[in-house]
Design a protein around this motif. Structure first.
Motif, PDB file in Angstrom:
ATOM      1  N   GLU A   1       0.806  -1.225   0.000  1.00 32.01           N
ATOM      2  CA  GLU A   1       0.000   0.000   0.000  1.00 32.01           C
ATOM      3  C   GLU A   1       0.838   1.273   0.000  1.00 32.01           C
ATOM      4  O   GLU A   1       0.473   2.273   0.618  1.00 32.01           O
ATOM      5  CB  GLU A   1      -0.978   0.010   1.176  1.00 32.01           C
ATOM      6  N   VAL A   2       1.965   1.223  -0.691  1.00 30.55           N
ATOM      7  CA  VAL A   2       2.789   2.423  -0.881  1.00 30.55           C
ATOM      8  C   VAL A   2       2.635   2.846  -2.332  1.00 30.55           C
ATOM      9  O   VAL A   2       3.064   2.128  -3.236  1.00 30.55           O
ATOM     10  CB  VAL A   2       4.271   2.151  -0.553  1.00 30.55           C
ATOM     11  N   ASP A   3       2.001   3.992  -2.568  1.00 26.70           N
ATOM     12  CA  ASP A   3       1.684   4.367  -3.944  1.00 26.70           C
ATOM     13  C   ASP A   3       2.855   5.078  -4.625  1.00 26.70           C
ATOM     14  O   ASP A   3       3.953   5.171  -4.075  1.00 26.70           O
ATOM     15  CB  ASP A   3       0.396   5.193  -4.005  1.00 26.70           C
TER      16      ASP A   3
ATOM     17  N   VAL B   1       2.183  17.944   3.454  1.00 25.09           N
ATOM     18  CA  VAL B   1       2.468  19.366   3.231  1.00 25.09           C
ATOM     19  C   VAL B   1       3.684  19.521   2.324  1.00 25.09           C
ATOM     20  O   VAL B   1       3.698  20.346   1.403  1.00 25.09           O
ATOM     21  CB  VAL B   1       2.692  20.082   4.578  1.00 25.09           C
ATOM     22  N   ARG B   2       4.725  18.722   2.582  1.00 21.83           N
ATOM     23  CA  ARG B   2       5.945  18.820   1.781  1.00 21.83           C
ATOM     24  C   ARG B   2       5.677  18.474   0.314  1.00 21.83           C
ATOM     25  O   ARG B   2       6.313  19.030  -0.586  1.00 21.83           O
ATOM     26  CB  ARG B   2       7.002  17.882   2.368  1.00 21.83           C
ATOM     27  N   GLN B   3       4.730  17.562   0.058  1.00 23.41           N
ATOM     28  CA  GLN B   3       4.390  17.185  -1.315  1.00 23.41           C
ATOM     29  C   GLN B   3       3.398  18.139  -1.959  1.00 23.41           C
ATOM     30  O   GLN B   3       3.021  17.963  -3.118  1.00 23.41           O
ATOM     31  CB  GLN B   3       3.801  15.767  -1.332  1.00 23.41           C
ATOM     32  N   GLY B   4       2.950  19.149  -1.208  1.00 23.70           N
ATOM     33  CA  GLY B   4       2.004  20.103  -1.770  1.00 23.70           C
ATOM     34  C   GLY B   4       0.610  19.551  -1.924  1.00 23.70           C
ATOM     35  O   GLY B   4      -0.162  20.020  -2.766  1.00 23.70           O
ATOM     36  N   LEU B   5       0.254  18.553  -1.106  1.00 25.86           N
ATOM     37  CA  LEU B   5      -1.080  17.948  -1.188  1.00 25.86           C
ATOM     38  C   LEU B   5      -2.031  18.514  -0.144  1.00 25.86           C
ATOM     39  O   LEU B   5      -3.247  18.388  -0.275  1.00 25.86           O
ATOM     40  CB  LEU B   5      -0.981  16.426  -1.001  1.00 25.86           C
ATOM     41  N   LEU B   6      -1.485  19.108   0.882  1.00 26.58           N
ATOM     42  CA  LEU B   6      -2.297  19.622   1.984  1.00 26.58           C
ATOM     43  C   LEU B   6      -1.683  20.929   2.467  1.00 26.58           C
ATOM     44  O   LEU B   6      -0.462  21.082   2.491  1.00 26.58           O
ATOM     45  CB  LEU B   6      -2.355  18.596   3.116  1.00 26.58           C
ATOM     46  N   ALA B   7      -2.546  21.870   2.847  1.00 24.04           N
ATOM     47  CA  ALA B   7      -2.091  23.148   3.379  1.00 24.04           C
ATOM     48  C   ALA B   7      -2.646  23.355   4.775  1.00 24.04           C
ATOM     49  O   ALA B   7      -3.794  23.013   5.045  1.00 24.04           O
ATOM     50  CB  ALA B   7      -2.534  24.293   2.471  1.00 24.04           C
ATOM     51  N   ARG B   8      -1.803  23.889   5.651  1.00 25.33           N
ATOM     52  CA  ARG B   8      -2.239  24.231   7.002  1.00 25.33           C
ATOM     53  C   ARG B   8      -2.465  25.737   7.040  1.00 25.33           C
ATOM     54  O   ARG B   8      -1.540  26.514   6.895  1.00 25.33           O
ATOM     55  CB  ARG B   8      -1.175  23.828   8.017  1.00 25.33           C
TER      56      ARG B   8
ATOM     57  N   THR C   1      -5.095  20.776  -1.556  1.00 27.44           N
ATOM     58  CA  THR C   1      -4.697  21.542  -2.727  1.00 27.44           C
ATOM     59  C   THR C   1      -5.224  20.864  -3.990  1.00 27.44           C
ATOM     60  O   THR C   1      -5.759  19.740  -3.943  1.00 27.44           O
ATOM     61  CB  THR C   1      -3.162  21.639  -2.811  1.00 27.44           C
ATOM     62  N   ALA C   2      -5.040  21.513  -5.110  1.00 24.12           N
ATOM     63  CA  ALA C   2      -5.466  20.936  -6.386  1.00 24.12           C
ATOM     64  C   ALA C   2      -4.744  19.620  -6.651  1.00 24.12           C
ATOM     65  O   ALA C   2      -5.322  18.678  -7.224  1.00 24.12           O
ATOM     66  CB  ALA C   2      -5.203  21.931  -7.517  1.00 24.12           C
ATOM     67  N   ALA C   3      -3.483  19.527  -6.206  1.00 24.45           N
ATOM     68  CA  ALA C   3      -2.715  18.299  -6.417  1.00 24.45           C
ATOM     69  C   ALA C   3      -3.315  17.116  -5.664  1.00 24.45           C
ATOM     70  O   ALA C   3      -3.207  15.973  -6.111  1.00 24.45           O
ATOM     71  CB  ALA C   3      -1.256  18.512  -5.996  1.00 24.45           C
ATOM     72  N   ALA C   4      -3.956  17.377  -4.516  1.00 23.60           N
ATOM     73  CA  ALA C   4      -4.575  16.298  -3.751  1.00 23.60           C
ATOM     74  C   ALA C   4      -5.757  15.706  -4.509  1.00 23.60           C
ATOM     75  O   ALA C   4      -5.922  14.475  -4.575  1.00 23.60           O
ATOM     76  CB  ALA C   4      -5.024  16.816  -2.386  1.00 23.60           C
ATOM     77  N   TRP C   5      -6.589  16.558  -5.085  1.00 25.92           N
ATOM     78  CA  TRP C   5      -7.712  16.058  -5.882  1.00 25.92           C
ATOM     79  C   TRP C   5      -7.206  15.244  -7.065  1.00 25.92           C
ATOM     80  O   TRP C   5      -7.737  14.171  -7.374  1.00 25.92           O
ATOM     81  CB  TRP C   5      -8.559  17.236  -6.388  1.00 25.92           C
ATOM     82  N   GLU C   6      -6.171  15.747  -7.701  1.00 28.53           N
ATOM     83  CA  GLU C   6      -5.616  15.047  -8.859  1.00 28.53           C
ATOM     84  C   GLU C   6      -5.009  13.702  -8.458  1.00 28.53           C
ATOM     85  O   GLU C   6      -5.159  12.711  -9.170  1.00 28.53           O
ATOM     86  CB  GLU C   6      -4.560  15.922  -9.525  1.00 28.53           C
ATOM     87  N   HIS C   7      -4.313  13.665  -7.310  1.00 31.07           N
ATOM     88  CA  HIS C   7      -3.642  12.438  -6.878  1.00 31.07           C
ATOM     89  C   HIS C   7      -4.645  11.313  -6.632  1.00 31.07           C
ATOM     90  O   HIS C   7      -4.368  10.153  -6.966  1.00 31.07           O
ATOM     91  CB  HIS C   7      -2.834  12.697  -5.604  1.00 31.07           C
ATOM     92  N   LEU C   8      -5.785  11.640  -6.054  1.00 31.17           N
ATOM     93  CA  LEU C   8      -6.797  10.613  -5.775  1.00 31.17           C
ATOM     94  C   LEU C   8      -7.770  10.434  -6.934  1.00 31.17           C
ATOM     95  O   LEU C   8      -8.712   9.642  -6.838  1.00 31.17           O
ATOM     96  CB  LEU C   8      -7.567  10.950  -4.495  1.00 31.17           C
TER      97      LEU C   8
ATOM     98  N   LEU D   1      -6.218  12.273   3.254  1.00 31.08           N
ATOM     99  CA  LEU D   1      -6.589  13.040   2.069  1.00 31.08           C
ATOM    100  C   LEU D   1      -8.017  12.738   1.623  1.00 31.08           C
ATOM    101  O   LEU D   1      -8.794  13.644   1.309  1.00 31.08           O
ATOM    102  CB  LEU D   1      -5.620  12.748   0.922  1.00 31.08           C
ATOM    103  N   ARG D   2      -8.362  11.456   1.614  1.00 34.41           N
ATOM    104  CA  ARG D   2      -9.694  11.072   1.133  1.00 34.41           C
ATOM    105  C   ARG D   2     -10.782  11.643   2.049  1.00 34.41           C
ATOM    106  O   ARG D   2     -11.816  12.116   1.572  1.00 34.41           O
ATOM    107  CB  ARG D   2      -9.803   9.548   1.044  1.00 34.41           C
ATOM    108  N   ALA D   3     -10.547  11.597   3.363  1.00 41.17           N
ATOM    109  CA  ALA D   3     -11.525  12.165   4.289  1.00 41.17           C
ATOM    110  C   ALA D   3     -11.651  13.669   4.077  1.00 41.17           C
ATOM    111  O   ALA D   3     -12.758  14.226   4.072  1.00 41.17           O
ATOM    112  CB  ALA D   3     -11.117  11.857   5.728  1.00 41.17           C
TER     113      ALA D   3
END
Length: 358
Positions: A254-256, A305-312, A320-327, A268-270
């Motif tokens: 389960e390592v993508d 955060v480091r991957q630019g998928l989530l912002a605090r 972020t937009a990258a999170a929607w794209e990743h999933l 991310l999904r939640a």
């Protein structure tokens, strides 16, 4: 639900035994951190030429980046013994005095997690680092007497994952401070191939690159993924690790493709499916994935955060937009996607029941 994570940078019991065999023994063999290696080489070789103990060294950076390895290399380059202890083990000033008073001339003392050392011991360390002596207190109360005790000249190598927690007076007593950055995939690929050779693993260059790319910039994770891929190859194939086999093995664990594991994707999904991308408070987000808030904040968030998928943000966690794209999900029209990790969304529902989102 806080099971052991394959992509955790913290050292496991298995890692302790394997890392000892895989650690480079000389500075020239240390892969990556070129700036730190060059600077440290100058510090050590200059001290050797002058016949003096080198300045105290502070190494900061995330877990698994090689701080302990560098401490061992420093002792080896100097030709001196190495004493290893940690901040949590120094609970009283007397504990530190017992260690310092038994050091031999020129010995290297490695103090891991130095930011977690007890304050009384920390104050004793100031004097030891500067004047190479400690004051041993004999007796209690008004009749207590401080007896100065000279100690051998030594080199302290401190390691910390939280340099900001070090008091200024302690930080200033280190003559050389180095921050260790996360590794590039190309550097990790070299590490994977080197470790494969030491472990007797037959691995293709493409497979080594695949493992390196999913290792979150951390050598310890790269070596751990390599061992799991090796296990898969030995049980389900002929033992040779190809790119296709490495992908199959990492999919099983389960390592993508980006190095995210089950917990990362669950967060991310939640955030995306239950809260429309946020903002949402930390406690609310943690409850939604069945984890403690500290687990989400300390274990999952830093890499996201480091991957630019989530912002605090001040209002809470935001995808972020990258999170929607990743999933592979499409953001709703109302989702205000931040353009950077520090930007807050312009619109979107607020699911921030926490008063302290950070």
């Amino acid at each position: 639900m806080n099971e052991e994570r394959l992509v955790s940078a913290e050292q496991s019991v298995e890692d302790q035994a394997i890392d000892a065999a895989l650690r480079p023994k000389q500075l020239d063999d240390f892969i990556g951190q070129e700036r730190v290696r060059e600077q440290l080489s100058l510090v050590l070789h200059s001290a050797l030429r002058r016949g003096r103990t080198p300045d105290h060294v502070l190494l900061s950076g995330g877990p698994g980046l090689g701080k302990t390895t560098l401490a061992m290399i420093i002792a080896a380059e100097l030709g001196k013994p190495l004493r290893i202890t940690s901040g949590p083990a120094i609970e009283r000033a007397g504990d530190l005095a017992a260690v310092l008073s038994t050091l031999s001339e020129g010995e290297v003392l490695f103090l891991d997690e130095i930011h977690r050392m007890a304050r009384p011991a920390e104050e004793m360390l100031y004097l030891a680092m500067e004047d190479f002596r400690v004051d041993v207190v004999v007796g209690k109360g008004p009749g207590a007497t401080a007896i100065p005790l000279d100690i051998a000249r030594f080199t302290l190598v401190g390691a910390t994952t939280r340099a900001g927690m070090l008091p200024g007076p302690l930080r200033d007593r280190f003559g050389f401070t180095a921050h260790m950055d996360f590794y590039e995939p190309a550097e990790l690929e070299v590490i994977v191939r080197r470790s494969a050779g030491l472990l007797g693993v037959r691995i293709d260059d493409e497979a080594a690159a695949e493992v390196a790319f999913r290792s979150r910039g951390t050598p310890r994770i790269a070596n751990r993924l390599l061992r799991r891929v090796r296990d898969y190859a030995e049980v389900r194939a002929d033992g040779r690790v190809t790119r296709e086999l490495a992908r199959a093995a990492l999919k099983l664990y389960e390592v993508d493709e980006e190095g995210l594991d089950r917990l990362d994707r669950a967060v991310l999904r939640a955030l995306l499916t239950k809260f429309g991308g946020g903002p949402v408070g930390l406690s609310t987000l943690a409850v939604s994935v069945g984890e403690e808030p500290e687990t989400v904040e300390v274990v999952a968030e830093p890499f996201l955060v480091r991957q630019g998928l989530l912002a605090r943000t001040a209002r809470g966690r935001v995808a972020t937009a990258a999170a929607w794209e990743h999933l592979g999900l499409t953001p709703p029209p109302s989702a205000g996607l931040p353009t950077g990790t520090g930007a807050a969304p312009a619109t979107g529902a607020l699911f921030d029941v926490d008063t302290e989102p950070d």
